[in-house]
Scaffold this motif. Structure first.
Motif: not given
Length: 283
Positions: A62-82
């Motif tokens: 995700a590109y999150l321009p309005h977040s605290r650091d205004g950059g990119w965040k990547i997440t990985r879960s063990h299961e879909p939407l987890g």
């Protein structure tokens, strides 16, 4: 150490600049090109930003321009939407080549279809980020809290937290992430950036990102896009004609401002204050 810069380079001139960690943001489209080109990834523009979702819905970029650091965040879960197993964040001024190294390696791992691609990647490359930095002459410093590796010019470092914290606190951002990349030329003023990676971030992704972080190969920039305060500490070389005109046109056509328009947050919504910069460890 400061490097004298030629005074005959025009602000609109396309140049090769190094080191990459002081080069400025660059062409942000490269961060998600590999996701756009990989079959099955979804893309959505929301009020909070731009989001890419993997075919299994277990990885989000995700590109999150309005977040605290205004950059990119990547997440990985063990299961879909987890619940996320790990997260990686890149603040708004992180050079594109560094963020793109992570997303490219991520897309490659997922596309390879290996059952367990997360440790050493599709080629089962056994390499650590520490080894990559050491090969490029980065020095190592041990403290009671961290193990840090410093670039030869002292303007960048890669640190590993040397103490345990609860996983939930790390993932929530309440405690320091396991690994941090950081660069700046001035401890108080000027553009700086940092990237944070939590404990379970795959080593292969970290290693590929470390390769880009410590690369000695120059990168392309329009000279005016290089942070002014960084100019004395970088080397710039004009791109030879006639390549310059062609490449400059492409670079101007795809700038950090060419990301899809993200709706501004409501005026009555308070945005988080800026994060204090990551402290530069004492040498």
């Amino acid at each position: 150490m400061s490097t004298p810069q030629p005074d005959d380079q025009r602000p609109d001139q396309l140049v090769l600049v190094g080191p990459v960690y002081l080069a400025g943001i660059g062409d942000t489209a490269a961060i998600y090109d590999s996701l756009d080109d990989t079959r099955g990834w979804g893309k959505a523009i929301t009020d909070s930003g731009l989001c890419f979702t993997s075919p299994r819905h277990d990885v989000h970029v995700a590109y999150l321009p309005h977040s605290r650091d205004g950059g990119w965040k990547i997440t990985r879960s063990h299961e879909p939407l987890g619940i996320p197993a790990w997260t990686a964040t890149f603040s708004r001024y992180t050079p594109t080549e560094i963020t793109a190294a992570f997303t490219d390696a991520l897309a490659t791992c997922l596309a390879a279809g290996h059952a367990h691609p997360w440790d050493f990647g599709p080629d089962q490359e056994i390499a650590l980020p520490d080894d990559v930095l050491a090969e490029h002459g980065w020095r190592t410093d041990h403290t009671e809290m961290d193990i840090s590796q410093y670039s030869p010019d002292g303007h960048a470092y890669f640190s590993r937290r040397d103490y345990d914290v609860p996983d939930h606190a790390e993932l929530a951002g309440e405690r320091r992430a396991m690994w941090t990349m950081y660069a700046r030329v001035d401890g108080v003023n000027g553009e700086r950036w940092h990237a944070d990676f939590t404990s379970c971030t795959p080593l292969y992704l970290l290693t590929q990102t470390a390769r880009a972080f410590s690369s000695t190969e120059p990168v392309q920039r329009i000279r005016s896009s290089i942070p002014q305060r960084n100019l004395p500490y970088v080397t710039t070389t004009p791109v030879p004609e006639p390549d310059s005109d062609r490449l400059k046109s492409a670079a101007l056509a795809r700038t950090p401002h060419t990301l899809p328009a993200i709706p501004a947050p409501a005026t009555d919504t308070a945005l988080p204050g800026p994060t204090p910069p990551v402290p530069f460890p004492r040498r």
